[in-house]
Design a protein around this motif. Structure first.
Motif, PDB file in Angstrom:
ATOM      1  N   GLY A   3       0.802  -1.230   0.000  1.00  0.00           N
ATOM      2  CA  GLY A   3       0.000   0.000   0.000  1.00  0.00           C
ATOM      3  C   GLY A   3       0.830   1.272   0.000  1.00  0.00           C
ATOM      4  N   VAL A   4       1.958   1.251  -0.733  1.00  0.00           N
ATOM      5  CA  VAL A   4       2.845   2.423  -0.725  1.00  0.00           C
ATOM      6  C   VAL A   4       2.172   3.582  -1.468  1.00  0.00           C
ATOM      7  CG1 VAL A   4       5.090   3.321  -1.440  1.00  0.00           C
ATOM      8  CG2 VAL A   4       4.881   0.931  -0.730  1.00  0.00           C
ATOM      9  N   GLN A   5       2.155   4.751  -0.820  1.00  0.00           N
ATOM     10  CA  GLN A   5       1.575   5.942  -1.461  1.00  0.00           C
ATOM     11  C   GLN A   5       2.484   7.132  -1.244  1.00  0.00           C
ATOM     12  OE1 GLN A   5      -2.499   6.213   0.261  1.00  0.00           O
ATOM     13  NE2 GLN A   5      -3.029   6.645  -1.889  1.00  0.00           N
ATOM     14  N   VAL A   6       2.642   7.946  -2.286  1.00  0.00           N
ATOM     15  CA  VAL A   6       3.391   9.201  -2.153  1.00  0.00           C
ATOM     16  C   VAL A   6       2.369  10.326  -2.070  1.00  0.00           C
ATOM     17  CG1 VAL A   6       5.045  10.753  -3.250  1.00  0.00           C
ATOM     18  CG2 VAL A   6       5.332   8.262  -3.480  1.00  0.00           C
ATOM     19  N   LEU A   7       2.491  11.148  -1.037  1.00  0.00           N
ATOM     20  CA  LEU A   7       1.525  12.234  -0.830  1.00  0.00           C
ATOM     21  C   LEU A   7       2.255  13.576  -0.813  1.00  0.00           C
ATOM     22  CD1 LEU A   7      -0.417  10.559   2.137  1.00  0.00           C
ATOM     23  CD2 LEU A   7      -1.122  10.615  -0.274  1.00  0.00           C
ATOM     24  N   GLY A   8       1.621  14.600  -1.378  1.00  0.00           N
ATOM     25  CA  GLY A   8       2.136  15.978  -1.269  1.00  0.00           C
ATOM     26  C   GLY A   8       3.480  16.184  -1.949  1.00  0.00           C
ATOM     27  N   ASN A  13       7.090  19.288   2.029  1.00  0.00           N
ATOM     28  CA  ASN A  13       7.224  18.124   2.919  1.00  0.00           C
ATOM     29  C   ASN A  13       6.362  16.952   2.459  1.00  0.00           C
ATOM     30  OD1 ASN A  13       5.030  19.613   3.530  1.00  0.00           O
ATOM     31  ND2 ASN A  13       5.581  19.994   5.674  1.00  0.00           N
ATOM     32  N   PRO A  14       6.806  16.308   1.359  1.00  0.00           N
ATOM     33  CA  PRO A  14       6.078  15.123   0.902  1.00  0.00           C
ATOM     34  C   PRO A  14       6.139  14.014   1.934  1.00  0.00           C
ATOM     35  CG  PRO A  14       7.913  15.690  -0.605  1.00  0.00           C
ATOM     36  CD  PRO A  14       8.027  16.579   0.583  1.00  0.00           C
ATOM     37  N   LYS A  15       5.222  13.058   1.784  1.00  0.00           N
ATOM     38  CA  LYS A  15       5.208  11.899   2.701  1.00  0.00           C
ATOM     39  C   LYS A  15       5.070  10.633   1.882  1.00  0.00           C
ATOM     40  CE  LYS A  15       2.553  13.950   6.515  1.00  0.00           C
ATOM     41  NZ  LYS A  15       2.042  15.180   5.932  1.00  0.00           N
ATOM     42  N   ILE A  16       5.622   9.557   2.420  1.00  0.00           N
ATOM     43  CA  ILE A  16       5.341   8.226   1.863  1.00  0.00           C
ATOM     44  C   ILE A  16       4.650   7.439   2.965  1.00  0.00           C
ATOM     45  CG2 ILE A  16       6.324   6.081   0.962  1.00  0.00           C
ATOM     46  CD1 ILE A  16       8.641   7.706  -0.165  1.00  0.00           C
ATOM     47  N   THR A  17       3.478   6.918   2.664  1.00  0.00           N
ATOM     48  CA  THR A  17       2.786   6.065   3.639  1.00  0.00           C
ATOM     49  C   THR A  17       2.767   4.629   3.111  1.00  0.00           C
ATOM     50  OG1 THR A  17       0.625   6.489   2.655  1.00  0.00           O
ATOM     51  CG2 THR A  17       1.294   7.939   4.453  1.00  0.00           C
ATOM     52  N   TYR A  18       2.796   3.675   4.028  1.00  0.00           N
ATOM     53  CA  TYR A  18       2.765   2.257   3.629  1.00  0.00           C
ATOM     54  C   TYR A  18       2.356   1.418   4.844  1.00  0.00           C
ATOM     55  CZ  TYR A  18       7.258   1.974   6.081  1.00  0.00           C
ATOM     56  OH  TYR A  18       8.238   2.037   7.030  1.00  0.00           O
ATOM     57  N   PHE A  19       2.019   0.157   4.565  1.00  0.00           N
ATOM     58  CA  PHE A  19       1.707  -0.770   5.656  1.00  0.00           C
ATOM     59  C   PHE A  19       2.898  -1.699   5.858  1.00  0.00           C
ATOM     60  CE2 PHE A  19      -2.408   0.576   4.035  1.00  0.00           C
ATOM     61  CZ  PHE A  19      -3.025   0.969   5.224  1.00  0.00           C
ATOM     62  N   ASP A  20       3.327  -1.828   7.121  1.00  0.00           N
ATOM     63  CA  ASP A  20       4.472  -2.710   7.377  1.00  0.00           C
ATOM     64  C   ASP A  20       4.006  -4.168   7.453  1.00  0.00           C
ATOM     65  OD1 ASP A  20       3.390  -3.172   9.905  1.00  0.00           O
ATOM     66  OD2 ASP A  20       4.735  -1.764  10.921  1.00  0.00           O
TER      67      ASP A  20
END
Ligand SMILES: Cc1cc2nc3c(=O)[nH]c(=O)nc-3n(C[C@H](O)[C@H](O)[C@H](O)COP(=O)(O)OP(=O)(O)OC[C@H]3O[C@@H](n4cnc5c(N)ncnc54)[C@H](O)[C@@H]3O)c2cc1C
Length: 270
Positions: A3-8, A13-20
Motif C-alpha cells: 500500500g505504498v503511497q506518495v503524498l504531497g 514536505n512530501p510523505k510516503i505512507t505504507y503498511f508494514d
C-alpha cells in the motif's frame, strides 16, 4: 511492505505512507522522493498527464520468447543472429545455465512452444558458421513484449523518476538496467548537492541532464532491434537491406566502434 503511497510531492514536505509487515500504517516524512518503482510505476502517474507530462510510446511488431535451460554454453561469445526465420539471441548465465531468445509474434503464447519445437527452432536459426546450439532441460519460458517509452519531464515538484518508471527500451541493446543506474547515479549526485548547499539548480536541471542519454539509448535500442529482427510482411527487401547494413557495420572499424561504444555504455557523466 504494501500500500505504498506518495503524498504531497509538490509541497516542501512530501510523505510516503505504507503498511508494514504487521499491517500497521507507517509514514515517512521526506524532503525529496525518488520514483524508482519500475515499468508498472504508480509514481509516474503523479505527474499530471494532460498539462505537464508527455508520454512517447512505440510498440514493435515482434516479441522475444525467452528460455532458461540447464545446458552447457553453446558459444564463448554472446550471439545475435539475424535469420530469415527470425532473430535469435544466445547467452550464458552461468557455465550450467543458458538464456536464449527467439523472435516470435507478439500475440504468440508459451503454450504453443514444446521443448522440441524450441530447440529445433534455435538450431535452425543459429547452427553453422562456428556456432552450435547445445540442448538441455528448459526450466523457464516467457514472452517479452517490445516497447520503447519515454516520459517527459522526469520530475514534478519534489518527485524525481528514475529507471523504468520513466522509460523502457526494447531489450535488444540490453540497456534497461544500465540506463536505470545512470539515472540514479545522476539523481543521487544532485540530491546530495541539494542537501549540502540547499541550491535547487541541480535538481531543477535533472530531466534536462539525463534525457539526452535516455534518447541516445532509445535510438541505439531501436536501431539494434530494427537491424536484427525479421520484419512482418517483408517481401525480402527488408532482410537484404539488414544484411547489407550488418555487413557495413561489421566490416568497418568505425561501425564496430560505434556498436561497441553504445553497447558497453556511454559515460555516466555527460
Ligand atoms: C526478461 C528481462 C530481461 C532483461 N535483460 C536485461 C539485460 O540483459 N540488460 C539490461 O540492462 N536490462 C535488462 N532488462 C531490463 C531491466 O531489468 C530493467 O530495465 C531494470 O530492472 C529497471 O530497473 P528499475 O530499478 O527502474 O526497475 P525494476 O528493476 O523493475 O525495480 C522496481 C522495483 O520497485 C518495486 N516496486 C514497484 N512498485 C512498488 C510499490 N508500489 N511498492 C513497493 N515497491 C514497489 C518492484 O517490486 C521492484 O523491486 C531485462 C528485463 C526483462 C524483463
Amino acid at each position: 511492505m504494501s500500500g505504498v503511497q506518495v503524498l504531497g510531492h509538490t509541497s516542501d514536505n512530501p510523505k510516503i505512507t505504507y503498511f508494514d509487515a504487521d499491517g500497521n500504517e507507517q509514514t515517512l516524512a521526506c524532503a525529496l522522493v525518488a520514483g524508482c518503482d519500475g515499468s508498472r510505476t504508480s509514481t509516474r502517474g503523479l505527474i499530471p498527464d494532460t498539462t505537464v507530462r508527455t508520454d512517447h510510446f512505440r510498440q514493435y511488431p515482434f516479441a522475444w520468447f525467452g528460455i532458461l535451460a540447464e545446458a552447457p554454453p553453446s558459444s564463448e561469445e554472446l550471439i545475435y543472429a539475424n535469420h530469415p526465420r527470425g532473430f535469435a539471441l544466445i547467452s550464458t548465465r552461468t557455465p550450467e545455465v543458458q538464456r536464449h531468445y527467439l523472435q516470435v509474434d507478439p500475440d504468440d503464447s508459451v503454450d504453443n512452444w514444446s521443448d522440441d519445437r524450441i530447440w529445433s527452432e534455435l538450431h535452425a536459426r543459429v547452427d553453422g558458421e562456428g556456432a552450435e546450439i547445445k540442448d538441455g532441460k528448459i526450466f523457464q519460458k516467457s514472452i517479452l513484449q517490445f516497447r520503447s517509452f519515454v516520459c517527459e519531464p522526469m520530475q514534478h515538484g519534489n518527485l524525481f523518476l528514475a529507471g523504468d518508471a520513466a522509460h523502457t527500451v526494447p531489450p535488444t541493446g540490453a540497456k534497461g538496467l544500465n540506463l536505470a543506474i545512470a539515472d540514479v547515479y545522476h539523481l543521487s549526485k544532485v540530491m546530495a548537492e541539494y542537501f549540502a548547499t540547499r541550491s535547487r539548480s541541480g535538481l531543477d536541471g535533472y530531466t534536462d541532464s539525463v534525457l539526452p542519454r535516455v534518447w541516445r539509448t532509445q535510438h541505439f535500442s531501436w536501431w539494434m532491434s530494427s537491424m536484427l529482427h525479421r520484419l512482418p510482411a517483408d517481401t525480402g527487401f527488408g532482410h537484404k537491406r539488414q544484411v547489407a547494413e550488418l555487413d557495413m557495420v561489421t566490416r568497418s572499424v568505425a561501425g564496430r566502434t560505434l556498436i561497441a561504444e553504445n553497447y558497453v555504455g556511454t559515460p555516466l557523466e555527460l
